[in-house]
Scaffold this motif. Sequence first.
Motif, PDB file in Angstrom:
ATOM      1  N   THR A 101     -53.298 -14.242 -29.068  1.00  0.00           N
ATOM      2  CA  THR A 101     -54.960 -13.538 -29.221  1.00  0.00           C
ATOM      3  C   THR A 101     -55.131 -12.379 -28.308  1.00  0.00           C
ATOM      4  O   THR A 101     -55.642 -11.469 -28.150  1.00  0.00           O
ATOM      5  CB  THR A 101     -56.070 -14.614 -29.080  1.00  0.00           C
ATOM      6  OG1 THR A 101     -55.734 -15.545 -30.112  1.00  0.00           O
ATOM      7  CG2 THR A 101     -57.597 -13.816 -29.240  1.00  0.00           C
ATOM      8  N   ALA A 102     -54.614 -12.771 -26.869  1.00  0.00           N
ATOM      9  CA  ALA A 102     -54.868 -11.807 -25.776  1.00  0.00           C
ATOM     10  C   ALA A 102     -53.873 -10.569 -25.945  1.00  0.00           C
ATOM     11  O   ALA A 102     -54.330  -9.525 -25.755  1.00  0.00           O
ATOM     12  CB  ALA A 102     -54.686 -12.476 -24.365  1.00  0.00           C
ATOM     13  N   VAL A 103     -52.713 -10.893 -26.548  1.00  0.00           N
ATOM     14  CA  VAL A 103     -51.873  -9.780 -26.750  1.00  0.00           C
ATOM     15  C   VAL A 103     -52.549  -8.813 -27.819  1.00  0.00           C
ATOM     16  O   VAL A 103     -52.412  -7.505 -27.868  1.00  0.00           O
ATOM     17  CB  VAL A 103     -50.477 -10.282 -27.485  1.00  0.00           C
ATOM     18  CG1 VAL A 103     -49.550  -9.142 -27.871  1.00  0.00           C
ATOM     19  CG2 VAL A 103     -49.842 -11.006 -26.162  1.00  0.00           C
ATOM     20  N   PHE A 104     -53.099  -9.406 -29.203  1.00  0.00           N
ATOM     21  CA  PHE A 104     -53.696  -8.582 -30.176  1.00  0.00           C
ATOM     22  C   PHE A 104     -55.058  -8.000 -29.572  1.00  0.00           C
ATOM     23  O   PHE A 104     -55.279  -6.870 -30.054  1.00  0.00           O
ATOM     24  CB  PHE A 104     -54.016  -9.457 -31.344  1.00  0.00           C
ATOM     25  CG  PHE A 104     -52.813  -9.823 -32.069  1.00  0.00           C
ATOM     26  CD1 PHE A 104     -52.243  -8.817 -32.817  1.00  0.00           C
ATOM     27  CD2 PHE A 104     -52.338 -11.103 -32.213  1.00  0.00           C
ATOM     28  CE1 PHE A 104     -50.933  -8.952 -33.626  1.00  0.00           C
ATOM     29  CE2 PHE A 104     -51.155 -11.357 -32.741  1.00  0.00           C
ATOM     30  CZ  PHE A 104     -50.502 -10.377 -33.525  1.00  0.00           C
ATOM     31  N   GLU A 105     -55.628  -8.468 -28.413  1.00  0.00           N
ATOM     32  CA  GLU A 105     -56.954  -7.743 -28.046  1.00  0.00           C
ATOM     33  C   GLU A 105     -56.626  -6.827 -27.275  1.00  0.00           C
ATOM     34  O   GLU A 105     -57.396  -5.838 -27.222  1.00  0.00           O
ATOM     35  CB  GLU A 105     -57.633  -8.750 -27.176  1.00  0.00           C
ATOM     36  CG  GLU A 105     -58.091  -9.906 -27.950  1.00  0.00           C
ATOM     37  CD  GLU A 105     -58.840 -10.909 -27.057  1.00  0.00           C
ATOM     38  OE1 GLU A 105     -58.841 -10.882 -25.749  1.00  0.00           O
ATOM     39  OE2 GLU A 105     -59.637 -11.845 -27.628  1.00  0.00           O
ATOM     40  N   ARG A 106     -55.328  -6.220 -27.058  1.00  0.00           N
ATOM     41  CA  ARG A 106     -55.223  -5.077 -26.424  1.00  0.00           C
ATOM     42  C   ARG A 106     -55.175  -3.909 -27.218  1.00  0.00           C
ATOM     43  O   ARG A 106     -55.190  -2.857 -26.968  1.00  0.00           O
ATOM     44  CB  ARG A 106     -53.625  -4.993 -25.600  1.00  0.00           C
ATOM     45  CG  ARG A 106     -53.644  -6.119 -24.608  1.00  0.00           C
ATOM     46  CD  ARG A 106     -52.448  -5.731 -23.592  1.00  0.00           C
ATOM     47  NE  ARG A 106     -52.211  -6.563 -22.418  1.00  0.00           N
ATOM     48  CZ  ARG A 106     -51.439  -6.257 -21.376  1.00  0.00           C
ATOM     49  NH1 ARG A 106     -50.886  -5.168 -21.502  1.00  0.00           N
ATOM     50  NH2 ARG A 106     -51.710  -7.161 -20.384  1.00  0.00           N
TER      51      ARG A 106
ATOM     52  N   THR B  93     -42.318 -12.888 -28.344  1.00  0.00           N
ATOM     53  CA  THR B  93     -42.015 -13.547 -29.755  1.00  0.00           C
ATOM     54  C   THR B  93     -42.470 -12.759 -30.759  1.00  0.00           C
ATOM     55  O   THR B  93     -41.821 -12.733 -31.543  1.00  0.00           O
ATOM     56  CB  THR B  93     -42.841 -14.846 -29.478  1.00  0.00           C
ATOM     57  OG1 THR B  93     -42.427 -15.599 -28.259  1.00  0.00           O
ATOM     58  CG2 THR B  93     -42.779 -15.587 -30.654  1.00  0.00           C
ATOM     59  N   LEU B  94     -43.584 -11.950 -30.589  1.00  0.00           N
ATOM     60  CA  LEU B  94     -43.936 -10.891 -31.543  1.00  0.00           C
ATOM     61  C   LEU B  94     -42.883  -9.672 -31.781  1.00  0.00           C
ATOM     62  O   LEU B  94     -42.941  -9.313 -32.920  1.00  0.00           O
ATOM     63  CB  LEU B  94     -45.487 -10.286 -31.248  1.00  0.00           C
ATOM     64  CG  LEU B  94     -46.697 -11.154 -31.159  1.00  0.00           C
ATOM     65  CD1 LEU B  94     -47.819 -10.644 -30.739  1.00  0.00           C
ATOM     66  CD2 LEU B  94     -46.769 -11.810 -32.568  1.00  0.00           C
ATOM     67  N   VAL B  95     -42.228  -9.230 -30.727  1.00  0.00           N
ATOM     68  CA  VAL B  95     -41.330  -8.302 -30.784  1.00  0.00           C
ATOM     69  C   VAL B  95     -40.092  -8.987 -31.576  1.00  0.00           C
ATOM     70  O   VAL B  95     -39.522  -7.979 -32.394  1.00  0.00           O
ATOM     71  CB  VAL B  95     -40.768  -7.957 -29.665  1.00  0.00           C
ATOM     72  CG1 VAL B  95     -39.571  -7.052 -29.661  1.00  0.00           C
ATOM     73  CG2 VAL B  95     -42.136  -7.200 -28.833  1.00  0.00           C
ATOM     74  N   ALA B  96     -39.906  -9.977 -31.564  1.00  0.00           N
ATOM     75  CA  ALA B  96     -38.656 -10.756 -32.039  1.00  0.00           C
ATOM     76  C   ALA B  96     -38.767 -11.115 -33.585  1.00  0.00           C
ATOM     77  O   ALA B  96     -37.874 -11.461 -34.425  1.00  0.00           O
ATOM     78  CB  ALA B  96     -38.312 -12.001 -31.361  1.00  0.00           C
TER      79      ALA B  96
ATOM     80  N   LEU C 197     -41.218  -0.394 -25.117  1.00  0.00           N
ATOM     81  CA  LEU C 197     -41.870   0.259 -24.127  1.00  0.00           C
ATOM     82  C   LEU C 197     -43.407  -0.347 -24.221  1.00  0.00           C
ATOM     83  O   LEU C 197     -43.764  -0.493 -22.901  1.00  0.00           O
ATOM     84  CB  LEU C 197     -42.248   1.602 -24.575  1.00  0.00           C
ATOM     85  CG  LEU C 197     -40.974   2.754 -24.394  1.00  0.00           C
ATOM     86  CD1 LEU C 197     -41.378   4.136 -24.770  1.00  0.00           C
ATOM     87  CD2 LEU C 197     -40.319   2.552 -23.021  1.00  0.00           C
ATOM     88  N   TRP C 198     -43.702  -0.827 -25.025  1.00  0.00           N
ATOM     89  CA  TRP C 198     -45.210  -1.746 -25.173  1.00  0.00           C
ATOM     90  C   TRP C 198     -44.946  -2.771 -24.397  1.00  0.00           C
ATOM     91  O   TRP C 198     -45.923  -3.357 -23.730  1.00  0.00           O
ATOM     92  CB  TRP C 198     -45.467  -1.759 -26.571  1.00  0.00           C
ATOM     93  CG  TRP C 198     -46.398  -2.744 -26.870  1.00  0.00           C
ATOM     94  CD1 TRP C 198     -47.826  -2.412 -26.838  1.00  0.00           C
ATOM     95  CD2 TRP C 198     -46.585  -4.007 -27.290  1.00  0.00           C
ATOM     96  NE1 TRP C 198     -48.674  -3.541 -26.986  1.00  0.00           N
ATOM     97  CE2 TRP C 198     -47.791  -4.570 -27.356  1.00  0.00           C
ATOM     98  CE3 TRP C 198     -45.413  -5.051 -27.614  1.00  0.00           C
ATOM     99  CZ2 TRP C 198     -48.070  -6.042 -27.564  1.00  0.00           C
ATOM    100  CZ3 TRP C 198     -45.804  -6.463 -27.886  1.00  0.00           C
ATOM    101  CH2 TRP C 198     -46.975  -6.708 -27.972  1.00  0.00           C
ATOM    102  N   LEU C 199     -43.676  -3.635 -24.559  1.00  0.00           N
ATOM    103  CA  LEU C 199     -43.581  -4.834 -24.078  1.00  0.00           C
ATOM    104  C   LEU C 199     -43.496  -4.553 -22.376  1.00  0.00           C
ATOM    105  O   LEU C 199     -43.864  -5.728 -21.489  1.00  0.00           O
ATOM    106  CB  LEU C 199     -42.196  -5.495 -24.344  1.00  0.00           C
ATOM    107  CG  LEU C 199     -42.003  -6.817 -23.875  1.00  0.00           C
ATOM    108  CD1 LEU C 199     -43.050  -7.930 -24.233  1.00  0.00           C
ATOM    109  CD2 LEU C 199     -40.703  -7.283 -24.300  1.00  0.00           C
TER     110      LEU C 199
ATOM    111  N   PHE D  27     -50.542  -3.261 -30.272  1.00  0.00           N
ATOM    112  CA  PHE D  27     -49.269  -3.759 -30.777  1.00  0.00           C
ATOM    113  C   PHE D  27     -49.152  -3.304 -32.293  1.00  0.00           C
ATOM    114  O   PHE D  27     -47.975  -2.825 -32.422  1.00  0.00           O
ATOM    115  CB  PHE D  27     -49.477  -5.358 -31.061  1.00  0.00           C
ATOM    116  CG  PHE D  27     -48.460  -5.850 -31.875  1.00  0.00           C
ATOM    117  CD1 PHE D  27     -47.191  -6.277 -31.304  1.00  0.00           C
ATOM    118  CD2 PHE D  27     -48.741  -6.377 -32.724  1.00  0.00           C
ATOM    119  CE1 PHE D  27     -46.239  -6.758 -31.947  1.00  0.00           C
ATOM    120  CE2 PHE D  27     -47.798  -6.976 -33.659  1.00  0.00           C
ATOM    121  CZ  PHE D  27     -46.560  -7.188 -33.210  1.00  0.00           C
ATOM    122  N   THR D  28     -50.192  -3.133 -32.867  1.00  0.00           N
ATOM    123  CA  THR D  28     -50.154  -2.395 -34.286  1.00  0.00           C
ATOM    124  C   THR D  28     -49.361  -1.022 -34.086  1.00  0.00           C
ATOM    125  O   THR D  28     -48.550  -0.720 -35.092  1.00  0.00           O
ATOM    126  CB  THR D  28     -51.150  -2.602 -35.015  1.00  0.00           C
ATOM    127  OG1 THR D  28     -51.638  -4.008 -35.023  1.00  0.00           O
ATOM    128  CG2 THR D  28     -50.790  -2.145 -36.389  1.00  0.00           C
TER     129      THR D  28
END
Length: 292
Positions: A71-76, A264-267, A240-242, A79-80
């Motif tokens: 959730t914290a990752v998507f709140e940035r 995990t989302l990148v994979a 780069l985002w990671l 990612f999309t």
Amino acid sequence: MTTAVATEKKIKGGNRIRPGKVALGFVGVIVAIVWAFPVYWMVNSAMLPNVVLERSTPTWVPFGGSFKNFTAVFERGTFTSALGISVAVAMITVFFCLIFAFLAALAISRFRFRGRKSFILAVLLIQMLPAEGLFIAQYRLMGTLGMLNSIVGLSIIYIAAVVPFTVWMLRGFVAGIPADLEEAAMVDGLSRTQAFLRITFPLLAPGLVASGVYAFLQAWNEFTVALVIMQDQDMQTLPLWLRSFVQQSSSRAIDWGEVMAASTLVAVPVIIFFMFVQGRMTSGLVSGAVKG
């Protein structure tokens, strides 16, 4: 009577468990566990809070874990955007790499022309060039063409880097398909183009898929060229985002739970991609096509 006894011994011997096979099976299981453990640890850590991850005692199973890190990752909110850029770059790279490499592999495998050996040698030598030695030239070229922070510009560099090795991969697949198949089809009334499209091209599916997987992984995981070309914060690929998750600041330490969740989302897209193509990643479709 003797034949019956021999047959019975043969059947019993066939059902006997061989120690060598058991040992190989055990080694295979160990190798599989070693290979899969980093993936498991990444997902496991993604489910745990940073306080738990910083303990000296490792937590092997995420009991009481949650999806707060995801959730914290998507709140940035970035990612999309990064996912869309990575997907676009990877798909463009795969598409044009397969076209260029396929035509080149077909030419050097099926035809004899002046400069053929020199072309093959040039493809081999290009692969030996270190990528780091081309950064300045690539940056200046993209800057001159106005393609810095551009999906097209980054894709062009990736295509140029991946095509040489892809040519070598596809050359082996094309050379492995007997030309007799096309000649037999032409005897039956097909033109050379029709014989190639109906007979040879379907047999090249495993090679095309394997080459496409290689091109996809190279474009998806590449970091250094993207770091040079895509300097705008709004034009970052997923690697780069990671990186933004491991950049420490004076006010905020690294949250390893978020890092693992982002990893995990990148994979996940790579896993989905392999699920679609794994059925074609087999060899031996040509075996048995020509008899005698």
